[in-house]
Design a protein around this motif. Sequence first.
Motif, mmCIF file in Angstrom:
data_model
loop_
_atom_site.group_PDB
_atom_site.id
_atom_site.type_symbol
_atom_site.label_atom_id
_atom_site.label_comp_id
_atom_site.label_asym_id
_atom_site.label_seq_id
_atom_site.Cartn_x
_atom_site.Cartn_y
_atom_site.Cartn_z
ATOM 1 N N ALA A 112 1.039 -0.778 0.187
ATOM 2 C CA ALA A 112 0.007 0.069 -0.011
ATOM 3 C C ALA A 112 1.060 1.047 0.092
ATOM 4 O O ALA A 112 0.719 1.813 -1.066
ATOM 5 C CB ALA A 112 -1.210 0.004 1.675
ATOM 6 N N ALA A 113 1.991 1.215 0.956
ATOM 7 C CA ALA A 113 2.731 2.407 0.741
ATOM 8 C C ALA A 113 3.365 3.031 -0.324
ATOM 9 O O ALA A 113 3.232 3.659 -1.113
ATOM 10 C CB ALA A 113 3.455 2.109 1.882
ATOM 11 N N LEU A 114 4.280 1.735 -0.934
ATOM 12 C CA LEU A 114 4.887 1.793 -2.382
ATOM 13 C C LEU A 114 3.486 2.743 -3.792
ATOM 14 O O LEU A 114 4.269 3.313 -4.298
ATOM 15 C CB LEU A 114 5.456 0.335 -2.793
ATOM 16 N N ARG A 115 2.322 1.492 -2.959
ATOM 17 C CA ARG A 115 1.550 2.261 -4.499
ATOM 18 C C ARG A 115 1.186 3.437 -3.981
ATOM 19 O O ARG A 115 0.751 4.727 -5.044
ATOM 20 C CB ARG A 115 -0.106 1.627 -4.309
ATOM 21 N N ASN A 116 0.517 3.767 -2.611
ATOM 22 C CA ASN A 116 0.261 5.185 -2.504
ATOM 23 C C ASN A 116 2.080 6.481 -2.844
ATOM 24 O O ASN A 116 1.384 7.546 -3.436
ATOM 25 C CB ASN A 116 0.116 5.528 -1.327
ATOM 26 N N GLU A 151 -3.635 -3.429 -13.098
ATOM 27 C CA GLU A 151 -4.013 -3.302 -14.307
ATOM 28 C C GLU A 151 -2.679 -3.461 -15.090
ATOM 29 O O GLU A 151 -1.958 -4.302 -16.149
ATOM 30 C CB GLU A 151 -4.761 -1.643 -15.099
ATOM 31 N N ALA A 152 -1.526 -2.246 -13.925
ATOM 32 C CA ALA A 152 -0.338 -2.732 -15.178
ATOM 33 C C ALA A 152 0.471 -4.319 -14.837
ATOM 34 O O ALA A 152 1.403 -3.804 -15.085
ATOM 35 C CB ALA A 152 0.819 -1.370 -14.311
ATOM 36 N N LEU A 153 -0.126 -4.230 -13.387
ATOM 37 C CA LEU A 153 0.940 -5.945 -12.823
ATOM 38 C C LEU A 153 -0.353 -7.513 -13.756
ATOM 39 O O LEU A 153 0.365 -8.459 -13.751
ATOM 40 C CB LEU A 153 0.906 -5.990 -11.346
ATOM 41 N N ASN A 154 -1.333 -6.953 -14.479
ATOM 42 C CA ASN A 154 -2.491 -7.912 -15.469
ATOM 43 C C ASN A 154 -3.220 -8.784 -13.593
ATOM 44 O O ASN A 154 -2.794 -10.379 -13.161
ATOM 45 C CB ASN A 154 -1.384 -8.961 -16.203
ATOM 46 N N PHE A 155 -3.811 -7.719 -12.993
ATOM 47 C CA PHE A 155 -4.002 -8.753 -11.566
ATOM 48 C C PHE A 155 -5.229 -7.988 -11.364
ATOM 49 O O PHE A 155 -6.116 -7.169 -12.089
ATOM 50 C CB PHE A 155 -3.169 -8.495 -10.311
ATOM 51 N N SER A 166 5.649 -15.317 -7.223
ATOM 52 C CA SER A 166 5.266 -14.924 -8.717
ATOM 53 C C SER A 166 4.962 -13.295 -8.630
ATOM 54 O O SER A 166 5.435 -12.882 -9.117
ATOM 55 C CB SER A 166 4.770 -15.684 -9.789
ATOM 56 N N ALA A 167 3.982 -13.187 -8.012
ATOM 57 C CA ALA A 167 3.226 -11.887 -7.435
ATOM 58 C C ALA A 167 4.148 -11.009 -6.596
ATOM 59 O O ALA A 167 4.835 -9.821 -6.738
ATOM 60 C CB ALA A 167 1.850 -12.073 -6.843
ATOM 61 N N MET A 168 4.776 -11.975 -5.416
ATOM 62 C CA MET A 168 5.766 -10.847 -5.351
ATOM 63 C C MET A 168 7.824 -9.996 -6.218
ATOM 64 O O MET A 168 7.418 -9.271 -6.027
ATOM 65 C CB MET A 168 6.323 -11.456 -4.165
ATOM 66 N N TYR A 169 7.350 -11.248 -6.861
ATOM 67 C CA TYR A 169 8.489 -10.897 -7.980
ATOM 68 C C TYR A 169 8.342 -9.780 -9.217
ATOM 69 O O TYR A 169 9.131 -9.398 -9.039
ATOM 70 C CB TYR A 169 8.637 -12.452 -8.636
ATOM 71 N N GLN A 170 7.143 -9.722 -9.293
ATOM 72 C CA GLN A 170 6.184 -8.542 -10.093
ATOM 73 C C GLN A 170 5.974 -7.439 -9.708
ATOM 74 O O GLN A 170 6.750 -6.929 -9.950
ATOM 75 C CB GLN A 170 4.904 -8.848 -10.424
ATOM 76 N N TYR A 185 7.874 -3.880 -10.206
ATOM 77 C CA TYR A 185 7.248 -3.126 -10.650
ATOM 78 C C TYR A 185 8.094 -1.695 -9.870
ATOM 79 O O TYR A 185 8.020 -0.593 -10.579
ATOM 80 C CB TYR A 185 5.983 -3.259 -10.523
ATOM 81 N N PHE A 186 8.144 -2.301 -9.136
ATOM 82 C CA PHE A 186 8.195 -1.064 -7.592
ATOM 83 C C PHE A 186 9.588 -0.626 -7.785
ATOM 84 O O PHE A 186 10.352 -0.132 -6.695
ATOM 85 C CB PHE A 186 7.788 -0.856 -6.486
ATOM 86 N N ASP A 187 10.605 -1.087 -7.668
ATOM 87 C CA ASP A 187 12.148 -1.762 -8.199
ATOM 88 C C ASP A 187 12.442 -1.703 -7.017
ATOM 89 O O ASP A 187 13.465 -0.874 -6.381
ATOM 90 C CB ASP A 187 12.430 -0.225 -8.566
ATOM 91 N N VAL A 188 12.121 -2.511 -6.099
ATOM 92 C CA VAL A 188 12.762 -2.835 -4.662
ATOM 93 C C VAL A 188 12.694 -4.201 -4.628
ATOM 94 O O VAL A 188 12.512 -5.180 -5.183
ATOM 95 C CB VAL A 188 11.552 -2.412 -3.559
ATOM 96 N N THR A 189 13.799 -5.094 -3.771
ATOM 97 C CA THR A 189 13.577 -6.325 -3.449
ATOM 98 C C THR A 189 12.672 -6.971 -2.852
ATOM 99 O O THR A 189 12.184 -6.310 -2.138
ATOM 100 C CB THR A 189 14.993 -6.794 -2.894
ATOM 101 N N ILE A 190 12.575 -8.551 -3.078
ATOM 102 C CA ILE A 190 12.019 -8.653 -2.005
ATOM 103 C C ILE A 190 11.792 -8.476 -0.593
ATOM 104 O O ILE A 190 10.991 -8.997 0.286
ATOM 105 C CB ILE A 190 11.402 -10.647 -2.335
ATOM 106 N N SER A 191 13.231 -8.860 0.088
ATOM 107 C CA SER A 191 12.941 -8.179 0.928
ATOM 108 C C SER A 191 12.741 -7.232 2.190
ATOM 109 O O SER A 191 12.336 -7.183 2.669
ATOM 110 C CB SER A 191 14.939 -8.587 1.492
#
Length: 113
Positions: free
Chosen positions: A15-19, A30-34, A52-56, A60-66
């Motif tokens: 939510a924070a990254l999206r906001n 729409e951007a991630l096809n979900f 796979s969604a976390m990877y996307q 998309y947000f240019d961050v690591t999964i960590s």
Amino acid sequence: MTQRENKPVLSMKIAALRNERNLTQKELAEALNFSKQEISNWETGLKKPRISAMYQLAQYFDVTISELLDEHLDPEHIDRTARILASHLPSDLSEEELKKITEYIDSFKRETV
């Protein structure tokens, strides 16, 4: 305890990254096809995204999964994150998807050596 304290870190991070990017849930979906509902479920903590969604999301947000999981990049956290992610991998992953995930996780181990 407040509603925010009950939410998983991953939910709050998505939510924070999206906001931060001034995106609506619909725009991110729409951007991630979900579906918008999937994004909503992740942000409210009702459901967790598959690996796979976390990877996307990470790409998309240019961050690591960590970073999505709010973990620090040290060898102990990388191994722990890898074990957590491995336990949530869907059984229908292709060999190519599994190889990408493995290489991605291994790249963090190389960075910390």
